[in-house]
Motif scaffolding. Sequence first.
Motif, PDB file in Angstrom:
ATOM      1  N   THR A   1     -69.470  59.390 -15.731  1.00 21.47           N
ATOM      2  CA  THR A   1     -70.416  58.319 -15.407  1.00 21.47           C
ATOM      3  C   THR A   1     -70.064  57.611 -14.101  1.00 21.47           C
ATOM      4  N   ARG A   2     -68.889  57.945 -13.552  1.00 18.62           N
ATOM      5  CA  ARG A   2     -68.460  57.349 -12.278  1.00 18.62           C
ATOM      6  C   ARG A   2     -68.093  58.481 -11.311  1.00 18.62           C
ATOM      7  N   PRO A   3     -69.087  59.273 -10.924  1.00 22.78           N
ATOM      8  CA  PRO A   3     -68.815  60.479 -10.134  1.00 22.78           C
ATOM      9  C   PRO A   3     -68.298  60.224  -8.724  1.00 22.78           C
ATOM     10  N   ASP A   4     -68.466  58.997  -8.235  1.00 21.33           N
ATOM     11  CA  ASP A   4     -68.067  58.716  -6.860  1.00 21.33           C
ATOM     12  C   ASP A   4     -66.783  57.893  -6.747  1.00 21.33           C
ATOM     13  N   GLN A   5     -66.280  57.400  -7.877  1.00 15.90           N
ATOM     14  CA  GLN A   5     -65.054  56.604  -7.835  1.00 15.90           C
ATOM     15  C   GLN A   5     -63.826  57.496  -7.757  1.00 15.90           C
ATOM     16  N   LYS A   6     -62.812  56.994  -7.051  1.00 12.79           N
ATOM     17  CA  LYS A   6     -61.615  57.797  -6.823  1.00 12.79           C
ATOM     18  C   LYS A   6     -60.360  57.038  -7.237  1.00 12.79           C
ATOM     19  N   LEU A   7     -59.427  57.750  -7.862  1.00 13.09           N
ATOM     20  CA  LEU A   7     -58.107  57.223  -8.211  1.00 13.09           C
ATOM     21  C   LEU A   7     -57.070  58.046  -7.461  1.00 13.09           C
ATOM     22  N   ILE A   8     -56.149  57.346  -6.795  1.00 13.15           N
ATOM     23  CA  ILE A   8     -55.091  58.031  -6.051  1.00 13.15           C
ATOM     24  C   ILE A   8     -53.742  57.642  -6.638  1.00 13.15           C
TER      25      ILE A   8
ATOM     26  N   GLU B   1     -52.884  53.515   4.564  1.00 13.69           N
ATOM     27  CA  GLU B   1     -53.761  54.352   5.398  1.00 13.69           C
ATOM     28  C   GLU B   1     -54.943  54.888   4.594  1.00 13.69           C
ATOM     29  N   LEU B   2     -54.718  55.126   3.301  1.00 16.52           N
ATOM     30  CA  LEU B   2     -55.755  55.705   2.445  1.00 16.52           C
ATOM     31  C   LEU B   2     -56.664  54.655   1.819  1.00 16.52           C
ATOM     32  N   LYS B   3     -56.300  53.402   1.942  1.00 15.37           N
ATOM     33  CA  LYS B   3     -56.967  52.326   1.208  1.00 15.37           C
ATOM     34  C   LYS B   3     -58.450  52.190   1.531  1.00 15.37           C
ATOM     35  N   GLY B   4     -58.819  52.160   2.781  1.00 16.23           N
ATOM     36  CA  GLY B   4     -60.211  51.958   3.147  1.00 16.23           C
ATOM     37  C   GLY B   4     -60.767  50.685   2.545  1.00 16.23           C
ATOM     38  N   ASP B   5     -61.859  50.800   1.787  1.00 16.16           N
ATOM     39  CA  ASP B   5     -62.462  49.649   1.117  1.00 16.16           C
ATOM     40  C   ASP B   5     -61.922  49.468  -0.301  1.00 16.16           C
ATOM     41  N   GLY B   6     -60.876  50.203  -0.610  1.00 18.42           N
ATOM     42  CA  GLY B   6     -60.329  50.164  -1.961  1.00 18.42           C
ATOM     43  C   GLY B   6     -59.259  49.111  -2.148  1.00 18.42           C
ATOM     44  N   VAL B   7     -58.376  49.377  -3.118  1.00 20.80           N
ATOM     45  CA  VAL B   7     -57.336  48.417  -3.463  1.00 20.80           C
ATOM     46  C   VAL B   7     -56.067  49.173  -3.850  1.00 20.80           C
ATOM     47  N   ILE B   8     -54.928  48.569  -3.564  1.00 20.81           N
ATOM     48  CA  ILE B   8     -53.623  49.145  -3.914  1.00 20.81           C
ATOM     49  C   ILE B   8     -53.006  48.310  -5.030  1.00 20.81           C
ATOM     50  N   HIS B   9     -52.550  48.978  -6.074  1.00 18.36           N
ATOM     51  CA  HIS B   9     -51.849  48.297  -7.164  1.00 18.36           C
ATOM     52  C   HIS B   9     -50.432  48.836  -7.257  1.00 18.36           C
TER      53      HIS B   9
ATOM     54  N   ASN C   1     -54.313  45.333 -14.146  1.00 22.05           N
ATOM     55  CA  ASN C   1     -54.995  45.027 -12.880  1.00 22.05           C
ATOM     56  C   ASN C   1     -55.734  46.245 -12.345  1.00 22.05           C
ATOM     57  N   ALA C   2     -55.095  47.410 -12.437  1.00 20.75           N
ATOM     58  CA  ALA C   2     -55.716  48.643 -11.940  1.00 20.75           C
ATOM     59  C   ALA C   2     -56.952  48.997 -12.766  1.00 20.75           C
ATOM     60  N   VAL C   3     -56.853  48.850 -14.076  1.00 19.84           N
ATOM     61  CA  VAL C   3     -58.001  49.135 -14.951  1.00 19.84           C
ATOM     62  C   VAL C   3     -59.165  48.211 -14.616  1.00 19.84           C
ATOM     63  N   ASN C   4     -58.874  46.945 -14.366  1.00 22.14           N
ATOM     64  CA  ASN C   4     -59.940  46.003 -13.993  1.00 22.14           C
ATOM     65  C   ASN C   4     -60.615  46.409 -12.696  1.00 22.14           C
ATOM     66  N   SER C   5     -59.814  46.894 -11.727  1.00 15.05           N
ATOM     67  CA  SER C   5     -60.396  47.347 -10.459  1.00 15.05           C
ATOM     68  C   SER C   5     -61.298  48.545 -10.678  1.00 15.05           C
ATOM     69  N   MET C   6     -60.869  49.462 -11.532  1.00 16.68           N
ATOM     70  CA  MET C   6     -61.700  50.637 -11.824  1.00 16.68           C
ATOM     71  C   MET C   6     -62.992  50.220 -12.510  1.00 16.68           C
ATOM     72  N   LYS C   7     -62.883  49.298 -13.472  1.00 15.93           N
ATOM     73  CA  LYS C   7     -64.087  48.823 -14.179  1.00 15.93           C
ATOM     74  C   LYS C   7     -65.061  48.153 -13.221  1.00 15.93           C
ATOM     75  N   ASN C   8     -64.518  47.505 -12.188  1.00 12.90           N
ATOM     76  CA  ASN C   8     -65.370  46.795 -11.218  1.00 12.90           C
ATOM     77  C   ASN C   8     -65.950  47.714 -10.148  1.00 12.90           C
ATOM     78  N   GLY C   9     -65.681  49.007 -10.264  1.00 13.78           N
ATOM     79  CA  GLY C   9     -66.290  49.970  -9.360  1.00 13.78           C
ATOM     80  C   GLY C   9     -65.606  50.123  -8.019  1.00 13.78           C
TER      81      GLY C   9
ATOM     82  N   SER D   1     -63.275  51.554  -5.156  1.00 13.74           N
ATOM     83  CA  SER D   1     -62.831  52.908  -4.844  1.00 13.74           C
ATOM     84  C   SER D   1     -62.352  52.986  -3.392  1.00 13.74           C
ATOM     85  N   PRO D   2     -61.210  53.611  -3.143  1.00 14.02           N
ATOM     86  CA  PRO D   2     -60.313  54.168  -4.154  1.00 14.02           C
ATOM     87  C   PRO D   2     -59.424  53.086  -4.776  1.00 14.02           C
TER      88      PRO D   2
END
Length: 300
Positions: free
Chosen positions: A11-18, A34-42, A80-88, A90-91
């Motif tokens: 259901t989240r085909p565009d979200q990425k986990l690194i 370097e990989l963060k882009g618009d994402g978040v680091i935990h 914290n990481a799970v909350n970020s994933m739930k909030n959409g 990426s990465p």
Amino acid sequence: MEKNSLNYMITRPDQKLIIMRGISGSGKSTKAKELKGDGVIHSTDDVISSMGDYNKFFADMMANKDFSPLQKAHQTNLKNAVNSMKNGISPVIIDNTNLAPWEAKAYVKAALEMGFDDGNIEIVNIGTGGASAEELAKRNTHGVPLDKIKQMIDKYNSNKDITIADILKETNKDKPKKVLYSAVVLDEKSHDELLAKFKDSIPEGWKTFAHHMTIVFGKGLDDRSEVGKRVTLTVTELGKSDKAMAVKVEGYPSANEIPHITLAVNTLEGGKPFMSNQITDWSPVENFTVTGIVTEVTVS
């Protein structure tokens, strides 16, 4: 709609986990940025640093012989990481060392259960970053010593090319267990009776324990057949300093010079459980018995 390897709809085909993997000082965190882009680091290290002095955090754990704060920090980072994933977001990047497959399992499992595609879960292997153990020991920001760095390298090398499947097949029994201490851990009845017996002697505001008598710290028992054995200990004396209070016990061998059970510590004045070892003022009490189980207290 397609399903992922855990049989959840994607259901989240565009979200990425690194999942970052590497030794302290290898440049792992730099690569994560370097990989963060618009994402978040935990990072669990960031959780610990947010609590205050990073080095003091670990020093206090060793002094207190209590490693539960580290487990709590890992749990906070996962939450914290799970909350970020739930909030959409990426990465979502997990910047822990992740040297063994089980260390990343909770993150990968959470992502798949949330509807991530296996193909969008990436493992980035930094390893040593091309540096020697000596170089890593010098340049890591948290003062990890050379002998620990070498252990980390060995652990990474034994799990160098892990896959998502490797991570998912790990179970709790696969996790390496480190024995923090071996002890006679009191049963609930003895714990309650011990505190009730000396409740009038424990100063107000002191933190109570009455949990165990240490057999040996930092390792398991030489005779593991003793694990699980029910033991009766005889309480013979009460000891107190300005920082700790304990009872002296007899009935089972201990590496401590004075076998004892810590009753309470004066946390308001910097008291720690290990300070029971420093008590010199002991007074006889009417003997009575408590019971407990020989236990190896471990952490993954």
